[in-house]
Design a protein around this motif. Structure first.
Motif, PDB file in Angstrom:
ATOM      1  N   GLY A 152       0.798  -1.223   0.000  1.00 16.36           N
ATOM      2  CA  GLY A 152       0.000   0.000   0.000  1.00 16.36           C
ATOM      3  C   GLY A 152       0.830   1.272   0.000  1.00 16.36           C
ATOM      4  N   ILE A 153       2.100   1.158  -0.351  1.00 17.62           N
ATOM      5  CA  ILE A 153       2.978   2.328  -0.383  1.00 17.62           C
ATOM      6  C   ILE A 153       3.216   2.703  -1.840  1.00 17.62           C
ATOM      7  N   TYR A 154       2.680   3.847  -2.229  1.00 22.51           N
ATOM      8  CA  TYR A 154       2.744   4.306  -3.604  1.00 22.51           C
ATOM      9  C   TYR A 154       3.505   5.618  -3.681  1.00 22.51           C
ATOM     10  N   ALA A 155       4.130   5.840  -4.829  1.00 22.57           N
ATOM     11  CA  ALA A 155       4.778   7.116  -5.124  1.00 22.57           C
ATOM     12  C   ALA A 155       3.826   7.945  -5.974  1.00 22.57           C
ATOM     13  N   GLN A 156       4.153   9.211  -6.124  1.00 26.15           N
ATOM     14  CA  GLN A 156       3.339  10.096  -6.961  1.00 26.15           C
ATOM     15  C   GLN A 156       3.243   9.533  -8.382  1.00 26.15           C
ATOM     16  N   TYR A 157       4.347   9.046  -8.934  1.00 26.47           N
ATOM     17  CA  TYR A 157       4.327   8.510 -10.296  1.00 26.47           C
ATOM     18  C   TYR A 157       3.479   7.244 -10.391  1.00 26.47           C
ATOM     19  N   ASP A 158       3.400   6.459  -9.307  1.00 26.01           N
ATOM     20  CA  ASP A 158       2.512   5.287  -9.297  1.00 26.01           C
ATOM     21  C   ASP A 158       1.050   5.730  -9.380  1.00 26.01           C
ATOM     22  N   PHE A 159       0.742   6.822  -8.687  1.00 23.60           N
ATOM     23  CA  PHE A 159      -0.614   7.369  -8.730  1.00 23.60           C
ATOM     24  C   PHE A 159      -0.959   7.798 -10.155  1.00 23.60           C
ATOM     25  N   TYR A 160      -0.062   8.540 -10.803  1.00 23.95           N
ATOM     26  CA  TYR A 160      -0.295   8.962 -12.179  1.00 23.95           C
ATOM     27  C   TYR A 160      -0.538   7.753 -13.085  1.00 23.95           C
ATOM     28  N   ASP A 161       0.318   6.740 -12.952  1.00 17.71           N
ATOM     29  CA  ASP A 161       0.184   5.544 -13.782  1.00 17.71           C
ATOM     30  C   ASP A 161      -1.161   4.857 -13.538  1.00 17.71           C
ATOM     31  N   ALA A 162      -1.548   4.754 -12.275  1.00 17.49           N
ATOM     32  CA  ALA A 162      -2.818   4.098 -11.926  1.00 17.49           C
ATOM     33  C   ALA A 162      -4.011   4.884 -12.472  1.00 17.49           C
ATOM     34  N   VAL A 163      -3.950   6.207 -12.384  1.00 18.00           N
ATOM     35  CA  VAL A 163      -5.056   7.034 -12.889  1.00 18.00           C
ATOM     36  C   VAL A 163      -5.189   6.857 -14.398  1.00 18.00           C
ATOM     37  N   GLU A 164      -4.082   6.920 -15.115  1.00 16.46           N
ATOM     38  CA  GLU A 164      -4.143   6.742 -16.569  1.00 16.46           C
ATOM     39  C   GLU A 164      -4.667   5.361 -16.935  1.00 16.46           C
ATOM     40  N   GLU A 165      -4.189   4.349 -16.239  1.00 13.11           N
ATOM     41  CA  GLU A 165      -4.657   2.992 -16.519  1.00 13.11           C
ATOM     42  C   GLU A 165      -6.154   2.876 -16.231  1.00 13.11           C
ATOM     43  N   PHE A 166      -6.585   3.435 -15.103  1.00 13.69           N
ATOM     44  CA  PHE A 166      -7.996   3.397 -14.724  1.00 13.69           C
ATOM     45  C   PHE A 166      -8.874   4.069 -15.775  1.00 13.69           C
ATOM     46  N   LEU A 167      -8.451   5.217 -16.239  1.00 11.05           N
ATOM     47  CA  LEU A 167      -9.248   5.974 -17.208  1.00 11.05           C
ATOM     48  C   LEU A 167      -9.339   5.286 -18.572  1.00 11.05           C
ATOM     49  N   ASN A 168      -8.463   4.319 -18.809  1.00  9.34           N
ATOM     50  CA  ASN A 168      -8.442   3.629 -20.103  1.00  9.34           C
ATOM     51  C   ASN A 168      -8.871   2.169 -20.023  1.00  9.34           C
ATOM     52  N   MET A 169      -9.568   1.792 -18.953  1.00  7.52           N
ATOM     53  CA  MET A 169     -10.007   0.399 -18.827  1.00  7.52           C
ATOM     54  C   MET A 169     -11.493   0.352 -18.501  1.00  7.52           C
ATOM     55  N   PRO A 170     -12.132  -0.759 -18.832  1.00 10.43           N
ATOM     56  CA  PRO A 170     -13.540  -0.904 -18.456  1.00 10.43           C
ATOM     57  C   PRO A 170     -13.677  -0.954 -16.935  1.00 10.43           C
ATOM     58  N   ILE A 171     -14.784  -0.431 -16.434  1.00 10.43           N
ATOM     59  CA  ILE A 171     -14.985  -0.344 -14.983  1.00 10.43           C
ATOM     60  C   ILE A 171     -15.002  -1.726 -14.330  1.00 10.43           C
ATOM     61  N   GLU A 172     -15.515  -2.730 -15.018  1.00  5.33           N
ATOM     62  CA  GLU A 172     -15.558  -4.091 -14.463  1.00  5.33           C
ATOM     63  C   GLU A 172     -14.140  -4.612 -14.230  1.00  5.33           C
ATOM     64  N   LYS A 173     -13.252  -4.314 -15.161  1.00  4.06           N
ATOM     65  CA  LYS A 173     -11.851  -4.731 -15.029  1.00  4.06           C
ATOM     66  C   LYS A 173     -11.171  -3.959 -13.895  1.00  4.06           C
ATOM     67  N   ALA A 174     -11.522  -2.683 -13.749  1.00  2.00           N
ATOM     68  CA  ALA A 174     -10.941  -1.855 -12.687  1.00  2.00           C
ATOM     69  C   ALA A 174     -11.298  -2.405 -11.308  1.00  2.00           C
ATOM     70  N   LEU A 175     -12.524  -2.889 -11.161  1.00  2.00           N
ATOM     71  CA  LEU A 175     -12.947  -3.451  -9.867  1.00  2.00           C
ATOM     72  C   LEU A 175     -12.170  -4.704  -9.498  1.00  2.00           C
ATOM     73  N   LYS A 176     -11.665  -5.409 -10.496  1.00  2.00           N
ATOM     74  CA  LYS A 176     -10.927  -6.656 -10.257  1.00  2.00           C
ATOM     75  C   LYS A 176      -9.416  -6.458 -10.283  1.00  2.00           C
ATOM     76  N   SER A 177      -8.985  -5.220 -10.443  1.00  2.00           N
ATOM     77  CA  SER A 177      -7.564  -4.925 -10.551  1.00  2.00           C
ATOM     78  C   SER A 177      -6.823  -5.272  -9.263  1.00  2.00           C
ATOM     79  N   ASP A 178      -5.553  -5.635  -9.411  1.00  2.00           N
ATOM     80  CA  ASP A 178      -4.695  -5.872  -8.256  1.00  2.00           C
ATOM     81  C   ASP A 178      -4.109  -4.565  -7.736  1.00  2.00           C
ATOM     82  N   ASP A 179      -4.256  -3.491  -8.496  1.00  2.00           N
ATOM     83  CA  ASP A 179      -3.722  -2.195  -8.108  1.00  2.00           C
ATOM     84  C   ASP A 179      -4.676  -1.513  -7.132  1.00  2.00           C
TER      85      ASP A 179
END
Length: 183
Positions: free
Chosen positions: A99-126
């Motif tokens: 559960g320890i993230y860096a600012q760049y991890d947050f950016y990466d996660a946001v971009e990935e989230f915005l480009n994936m279906p919501i069902e897949k986001a709910l099952k993400s390991d991130d």
């Protein structure tokens, strides 16, 4: 964040936040000009209180410690570039699982989230992707109710956001986690 400015990403995140949490959940990014890499931290607030802190310096320190620990435990030399790179990637993933993230991890996660279906986001390991999915307006009450059992196996911070959303939507849920520590 590589392809968009933070202000545009923030606007997209705010637009995806469910109506019941609009104005309560906030996303903030702070850069430190005098830091060696000019990175800083990202954080998520609920009712103006910081509940998830993603600090680059904290993350980098933990990754460095984890790398040294892997080298020590496995008695691996620092001379092998390829092996060092593999250890670095492994250490980074292990730290994120804590559960320890860096600012760049947050950016990466946001971009990935915005480009994936919501069902897949709910099952993400991130962790961040899952949190963003839980507060997303595309997730309805029925889906939240279906998550009731599986959410018990998640990190405390994910459970916190699940309970926050259920509370905001007036959905009955099982036990609420105790006092949340800031991540």
């Amino acid at each position: 964040m590589r392809s968009q400015l933070w202000s545009k990403l923030k606007k997209r995140l705010d637009n995806l936040t469910c109506d019941s949490l609009k104005g309560r959940v906030g996303f903030t990014v702070t850069n430190y000009r005098k830091a060696h890499d000019q990175m800083g931290r990202a954080f998520i607030t609920v009712d103006k209180k910081e509940v998830l802190n993603m600090c680059t310096i904290t993350s980098d320190i933990r990754i460095n410690r984890k790398e040294r620990e892997i080298h020590r435990i496995n008695d691996i030399s620092y001379d092998d570039y390829q092996k060092n790179h593999e250890i670095s990637v492994t250490a980074h993933e292990l730290v994120k699982k804590e559960g320890i993230y860096a600012q760049y991890d947050f950016y990466d996660a946001v971009e990935e989230f915005l480009n994936m279906p919501i069902e897949k986001a709910l099952k993400s390991d991130d962790m961040v992707i899952k949190i963003l999915a839980l507060i997303d307006r595309r997730i309805g009450k029925r889906t939240l109710h279906l998550l009731k059992e599986s959410i018990q196996q998640e990190l405390e911070i994910i459970q916190y956001f699940y309970h926050l959303r259920c509370e905001a939507e007036q959905i009955e849920y099982s036990q609420r986690p105790g006092k949340l520590k800031v991540y």
